[in-house]
Design a protein around this motif. Structure first.
Motif, mmCIF file in Angstrom:
data_model
loop_
_atom_site.group_PDB
_atom_site.id
_atom_site.type_symbol
_atom_site.label_atom_id
_atom_site.label_comp_id
_atom_site.label_asym_id
_atom_site.label_seq_id
_atom_site.Cartn_x
_atom_site.Cartn_y
_atom_site.Cartn_z
ATOM 1 N N ARG A 201 10.889 -4.266 -0.756
ATOM 2 C CA ARG A 201 11.157 -5.153 -1.881
ATOM 3 C C ARG A 201 10.032 -5.131 -2.902
ATOM 4 O O ARG A 201 10.276 -5.095 -4.121
ATOM 5 C CB ARG A 201 11.369 -6.588 -1.363
ATOM 6 C CG ARG A 201 11.524 -7.641 -2.460
ATOM 7 C CD ARG A 201 12.792 -7.412 -3.268
ATOM 8 N NE ARG A 201 12.967 -8.434 -4.274
ATOM 9 C CZ ARG A 201 12.401 -8.416 -5.478
ATOM 10 N NH1 ARG A 201 11.610 -7.398 -5.828
ATOM 11 N NH2 ARG A 201 12.623 -9.381 -6.340
ATOM 12 N N PHE A 202 8.779 -5.122 -2.433
ATOM 13 C CA PHE A 202 7.668 -5.296 -3.357
ATOM 14 C C PHE A 202 6.783 -4.064 -3.518
ATOM 15 O O PHE A 202 6.040 -3.977 -4.499
ATOM 16 C CB PHE A 202 6.792 -6.473 -2.898
ATOM 17 C CG PHE A 202 7.507 -7.782 -2.914
ATOM 18 C CD1 PHE A 202 7.784 -8.413 -4.109
ATOM 19 C CD2 PHE A 202 7.915 -8.382 -1.735
ATOM 20 C CE1 PHE A 202 8.449 -9.639 -4.135
ATOM 21 C CE2 PHE A 202 8.578 -9.600 -1.747
ATOM 22 C CZ PHE A 202 8.853 -10.224 -2.951
ATOM 23 N N ARG A 205 9.937 -0.540 -3.608
ATOM 24 C CA ARG A 205 10.918 -0.892 -4.643
ATOM 25 C C ARG A 205 12.147 0.014 -4.612
ATOM 26 O O ARG A 205 12.660 0.442 -5.636
ATOM 27 C CB ARG A 205 10.265 -0.867 -6.036
ATOM 28 C CG ARG A 205 9.157 -1.888 -6.206
ATOM 29 C CD ARG A 205 8.615 -1.906 -7.621
ATOM 30 N NE ARG A 205 7.565 -2.889 -7.777
ATOM 31 C CZ ARG A 205 7.773 -4.194 -7.993
ATOM 32 N NH1 ARG A 205 9.009 -4.641 -8.099
ATOM 33 N NH2 ARG A 205 6.760 -5.017 -8.124
#
Length: 214
Positions: A201-202, A205
């Motif tokens: 998610r971070f 990506r």
């Protein structure tokens, strides 16, 4: 992974000269596969870590672990994809075995002691259930029925692990099949699942298969 576990059990039967009347393998014969007779050094702890998850005590032990690995592995694979799922399963399994090896080796105030060697894929199975919990909560590509089966498996086994720890103690390195490794596996599985989710998610990506509805 289930095929690997079955293959190892066949090898166990061969080196044990067959199963006894209780359908159990000869534990003493497993030393020829690299399983240490006791945990009394760092080397023996490492050997337990590497082989612990792949050896089973009996047919019933094998079947129970095959079911957990198959169902948990399926939802993890659906969510994370093939490669990441395999990596997570191996990381979970070795991580649970590593924790138990360290605890066994240093369970008395850091003093190295000799204890019986546990075997079984239970730690891997519980770890996969932990990672699978993360998968099923967020997955959009897993059917409701599949989720229901998975949750049934989870909430049927977690109380058993908690009960076993309450009655036998969290640190129970003398058990042939260590109940403590169930807890280690579940916790590390949850950690791995959260890490993978946050990483993609971070950091990476990139979308995960389980977050797509296609």
């Amino acid at each position: 992974m289930d095929v690997v576990l079955i293959a190892f059990f066949v090898i166990e039967i061969i080196v044990s000269g067959g199963l006894d009347q209780s359908n159990m393998v000869n534990r003493e014969a497993l030393a020829s596969l690299g399983l240490p007779n006791e945990i009394d050094s760092v080397g023996s702890a490492v050997r337990q870590m590497l082989i612990y998850s792949f050896l089973q005590q009996s047919i019933g032990h094998l079947v129970g672990n095959l079911i957990g690995v198959a169902i948990g592995g399926f939802v993890v694979e659906r969510f994370f994809g093939h490669g990441r799922a395999l990596f997570a399963i191996l990381l979970d399994g070795f991580g649970a075995s590593l924790i138990r090896s360290i605890v066994t080796l240093t369970c008395s105030e850091g003093v190295s002691l000799s204890f019986s060697v546990g075997i079984g894929a239970s730690g891997m199975g519980y770890a996969i259930l932990g990672t699978g919990l993360i998968s099923t909560v967020f997955a959009k590509n897993i059917a409701t029925g599949t989720k229901a089966i998975f949750y049934f498996l989870v909430f049927r086994n977690i109380p058993y692990a908690i009960s076993a720890v309450i009655t036998g103690g969290l640190i129970n390195p003398t058990a042939d099949v260590g109940d403590d490794v169930h807890v280690y596996g579940l916790l590390i599985g949850l950690v791995v699942g959260v890490f993978f989710l946050l990483w993609h998610r971070f950091v990476a990506r990139r979308p995960l298969p389980g977050l797509n509805t296609d």
